[in-house]
Design an enzyme around this catalytic site. Sequence first.
Site, PDB file in Angstrom:
ATOM      1  N   ARG A  65      -4.879 -79.615  56.252  1.00  0.00           N
ATOM      2  CA  ARG A  65      -5.873 -79.447  57.323  1.00  0.00           C
ATOM      3  C   ARG A  65      -7.193 -78.941  56.752  1.00  0.00           C
ATOM      4  O   ARG A  65      -7.689 -77.890  57.125  1.00  0.00           O
ATOM      5  CB  ARG A  65      -5.342 -78.478  58.379  1.00  0.00           C
ATOM      6  CG  ARG A  65      -4.138 -78.997  59.150  1.00  0.00           C
ATOM      7  CD  ARG A  65      -3.596 -77.938  60.085  1.00  0.00           C
ATOM      8  NE  ARG A  65      -3.104 -76.788  59.325  1.00  0.00           N
ATOM      9  CZ  ARG A  65      -2.598 -75.682  59.867  1.00  0.00           C
ATOM     10  NH1 ARG A  65      -2.556 -75.555  61.178  1.00  0.00           N
ATOM     11  NH2 ARG A  65      -2.152 -74.701  59.097  1.00  0.00           N
ATOM     12  N   LYS A 172      12.913 -74.934  49.103  1.00  0.00           N
ATOM     13  CA  LYS A 172      13.693 -73.906  49.777  1.00  0.00           C
ATOM     14  C   LYS A 172      12.744 -72.963  50.513  1.00  0.00           C
ATOM     15  O   LYS A 172      11.547 -72.915  50.199  1.00  0.00           O
ATOM     16  CB  LYS A 172      14.575 -73.147  48.768  1.00  0.00           C
ATOM     17  CG  LYS A 172      13.824 -72.449  47.620  1.00  0.00           C
ATOM     18  CD  LYS A 172      13.519 -71.013  47.929  1.00  0.00           C
ATOM     19  CE  LYS A 172      12.880 -70.310  46.765  1.00  0.00           C
ATOM     20  NZ  LYS A 172      12.414 -68.963  47.089  1.00  0.00           N
ATOM     21  N   HIS A 202      13.953 -74.709  41.696  1.00  0.00           N
ATOM     22  CA  HIS A 202      13.289 -74.792  40.396  1.00  0.00           C
ATOM     23  C   HIS A 202      14.067 -74.086  39.295  1.00  0.00           C
ATOM     24  O   HIS A 202      13.859 -74.367  38.119  1.00  0.00           O
ATOM     25  CB  HIS A 202      11.860 -74.254  40.478  1.00  0.00           C
ATOM     26  CG  HIS A 202      11.762 -72.791  40.744  1.00  0.00           C
ATOM     27  ND1 HIS A 202      11.754 -72.255  42.005  1.00  0.00           N
ATOM     28  CD2 HIS A 202      11.647 -71.739  39.899  1.00  0.00           C
ATOM     29  CE1 HIS A 202      11.642 -70.947  41.922  1.00  0.00           C
ATOM     30  NE2 HIS A 202      11.565 -70.606  40.667  1.00  0.00           N
ATOM     31  N   LYS A 206      15.127 -74.934  34.821  1.00  0.00           N
ATOM     32  CA  LYS A 206      14.903 -74.105  33.650  1.00  0.00           C
ATOM     33  C   LYS A 206      15.788 -74.595  32.497  1.00  0.00           C
ATOM     34  O   LYS A 206      16.974 -74.868  32.666  1.00  0.00           O
ATOM     35  CB  LYS A 206      15.248 -72.644  33.952  1.00  0.00           C
ATOM     36  CG  LYS A 206      14.371 -72.005  35.030  1.00  0.00           C
ATOM     37  CD  LYS A 206      12.980 -71.695  34.508  1.00  0.00           C
ATOM     38  CE  LYS A 206      12.169 -70.933  35.549  1.00  0.00           C
ATOM     39  NZ  LYS A 206      10.815 -70.659  35.104  1.00  0.00           N
ATOM     40  N   GLU A 240      11.849 -59.182  39.818  1.00  0.00           N
ATOM     41  CA  GLU A 240      10.419 -59.416  39.695  1.00  0.00           C
ATOM     42  C   GLU A 240       9.699 -58.080  39.657  1.00  0.00           C
ATOM     43  O   GLU A 240      10.100 -57.136  40.344  1.00  0.00           O
ATOM     44  CB  GLU A 240       9.904 -60.242  40.874  1.00  0.00           C
ATOM     45  CG  GLU A 240      10.469 -61.648  40.936  1.00  0.00           C
ATOM     46  CD  GLU A 240       9.887 -62.429  42.098  1.00  0.00           C
ATOM     47  OE1 GLU A 240       8.955 -63.224  41.855  1.00  0.00           O
ATOM     48  OE2 GLU A 240      10.353 -62.250  43.231  1.00  0.00           O
ATOM     49  N   ASP A 259      15.824 -65.691  50.432  1.00  0.00           N
ATOM     50  CA  ASP A 259      14.837 -66.296  49.544  1.00  0.00           C
ATOM     51  C   ASP A 259      15.416 -66.642  48.180  1.00  0.00           C
ATOM     52  O   ASP A 259      15.032 -67.653  47.581  1.00  0.00           O
ATOM     53  CB  ASP A 259      13.651 -65.333  49.366  1.00  0.00           C
ATOM     54  CG  ASP A 259      12.491 -65.967  48.632  1.00  0.00           C
ATOM     55  OD1 ASP A 259      12.216 -67.162  48.864  1.00  0.00           O
ATOM     56  OD2 ASP A 259      11.857 -65.282  47.813  1.00  0.00           O
ATOM     57  N   HIS A 264      19.057 -69.821  44.556  1.00  0.00           N
ATOM     58  CA  HIS A 264      19.002 -69.654  43.100  1.00  0.00           C
ATOM     59  C   HIS A 264      20.274 -69.011  42.538  1.00  0.00           C
ATOM     60  O   HIS A 264      20.916 -69.533  41.633  1.00  0.00           O
ATOM     61  CB  HIS A 264      17.806 -68.785  42.703  1.00  0.00           C
ATOM     62  CG  HIS A 264      16.494 -69.349  43.102  1.00  0.00           C
ATOM     63  ND1 HIS A 264      16.236 -70.701  43.163  1.00  0.00           N
ATOM     64  CD2 HIS A 264      15.324 -68.747  43.458  1.00  0.00           C
ATOM     65  CE1 HIS A 264      14.978 -70.897  43.539  1.00  0.00           C
ATOM     66  NE2 HIS A 264      14.410 -69.734  43.721  1.00  0.00           N
ATOM     67  N   LYS A 362      12.134 -57.215  44.277  1.00  0.00           N
ATOM     68  CA  LYS A 362      10.731 -57.128  43.884  1.00  0.00           C
ATOM     69  C   LYS A 362      10.408 -55.681  43.510  1.00  0.00           C
ATOM     70  O   LYS A 362      11.141 -54.765  43.844  1.00  0.00           O
ATOM     71  CB  LYS A 362       9.833 -57.604  45.025  1.00  0.00           C
ATOM     72  CG  LYS A 362       9.994 -59.090  45.334  1.00  0.00           C
ATOM     73  CD  LYS A 362       8.980 -59.564  46.335  1.00  0.00           C
ATOM     74  CE  LYS A 362       9.117 -61.064  46.578  1.00  0.00           C
ATOM     75  NZ  LYS A 362       8.821 -61.876  45.354  1.00  0.00           N
TER      76      LYS A 362
END
Length: 511
Positions: A65, A172, A202, A206, A240, A259, A264, A362
């Site tokens: 957009r 995902k 993803h 790896k 992370e 998530d 994963h 995180k």
Amino acid sequence: MNDDHRSNPLRDPRDRRLPRIAGPCALVIFGVTGDLAGKKLLPAVYDLANRGLLPPGFALVGYARRDWDDEAFASVVLESVKKNARTPFKEEVWTQLRRGIRFVSGNFTDDEGFQALRETLRDLEESQGTAGNNAFYLSIPPGHFDGVVGKLRRLGLADQGGVRWSRVIIEKPFGHDLESAQELNRVVGSVFPPESVFRIDHYLGKETVQNMLAVRFANQMFEPIWNNNYVSHVQITMAEDIGIGGRAGYYDGIGAARDVIQNHLLQLMALTAMEEPNNFEADELRAEKRKVLAAASTPADLAAHTARGQYLGGWQGGEKVRGYLEEEGIEPGSMTETYAAIRVDVDNRRWAGVPFYLRTAKRMPRRVTEIALNFKRAPHLPFADTDTQEMGTNALVMRIQPDEGVTMRFGAKVPGTAMEIREVSMDFGYGGSFTESSPEAYERLILDVLLGDPPLFPQHEEVELGWKILDPVLDFWESTGAQPEGYAAGTWGPASADEMLARDGFTWRRP
């Protein structure tokens, strides 16, 4: 070169005598203005072109957009490439890629936008030689999938005919629970056949994840001990060192478990625990992974075998950082977890009695993704207690990021006259052992989509089995009504996570 060699997903296409080069096609990215496109997808397309793996008849179409024309979009792509590409910038490569770059302005419910997209793809078929082959990358929230794939069907963009193909790529999360995942699969499956649906995870791109299969099945020294006779427990970690950044709109309400664990980490667990496939064809790999996921479940006592937390404000790496509830766009009373840990048991002959601990978070001390097989202690140690007091258990650790490699941890004698045993490590790193770098995950996955090569992509059965494992945990957390336990930024998580392993007699690794 035989068929087995060509179809082996463990081989980098650049290593083959006859590299796999995609045929004529167009890649359409919905949501091309998002972070994923700018940081990963657009640079990956350029890197593929730079490696000579895209044909002259390739086109890149952005749909979003924005009131852009082709030139404005090309400038955005160029900026992304120069900032994030992994291969050197070459003017001649960019010139070739630029010829096929187009932009279509529209929203996901806009008939005019999709009609313009159809005309753009028809023009590219003539001007760029894409042969009418189209891959549609849905880098958009799942709530828009129904509308987008429906319009692709109504305008004939999803049609398969003759040698032409049409494929859809889904990012995902694949739903937010089992019911929504089944509905999502129904929606996409009503338009695209299963072989044309590519669910991107993803982590399966790896290099080290794929090397797991080589470590196990190409080395006789590992397979005999890869079972419950020798392994005490397995820890799979994705940590992370950053917060949510500007992703509040996506992350809040989803959380760490949905998530990362559902896709994963459960996929990594399945690859770790699977039996040896007859070959590395897609169907064989998926069949073995499905067996693991079908045999997996969480313990009945979820209060004792799960943990969740939310990062608090504090200092990390010499920088003052905000807590999750202080992040821009987060509601003050948000119940979304940024730390999630669960125990999963695989009820089969190989793994019965071996707990798999999956954790993701995180604001950890460092960024790391790894799989650690921790082995049982030897049944008899002919040493005095003081000889081995610094010694832990043997472990085989497969590092997925950031420094891909494999570490073996074992006991060795300290030099000197006394019999003193100390823990040491033997390390293999890809960077130090091979002269060429591994392809970035999205490079490999996008190329596989354009080639129609499916081994690294989970199908809907695996997605639904993952939700069957995770749904009871999510329902339990919601039923408690409790706020996730706080943990200081830069630490390894809440106290309840340590207690979770301590109940089973283990401790978390400190990568």
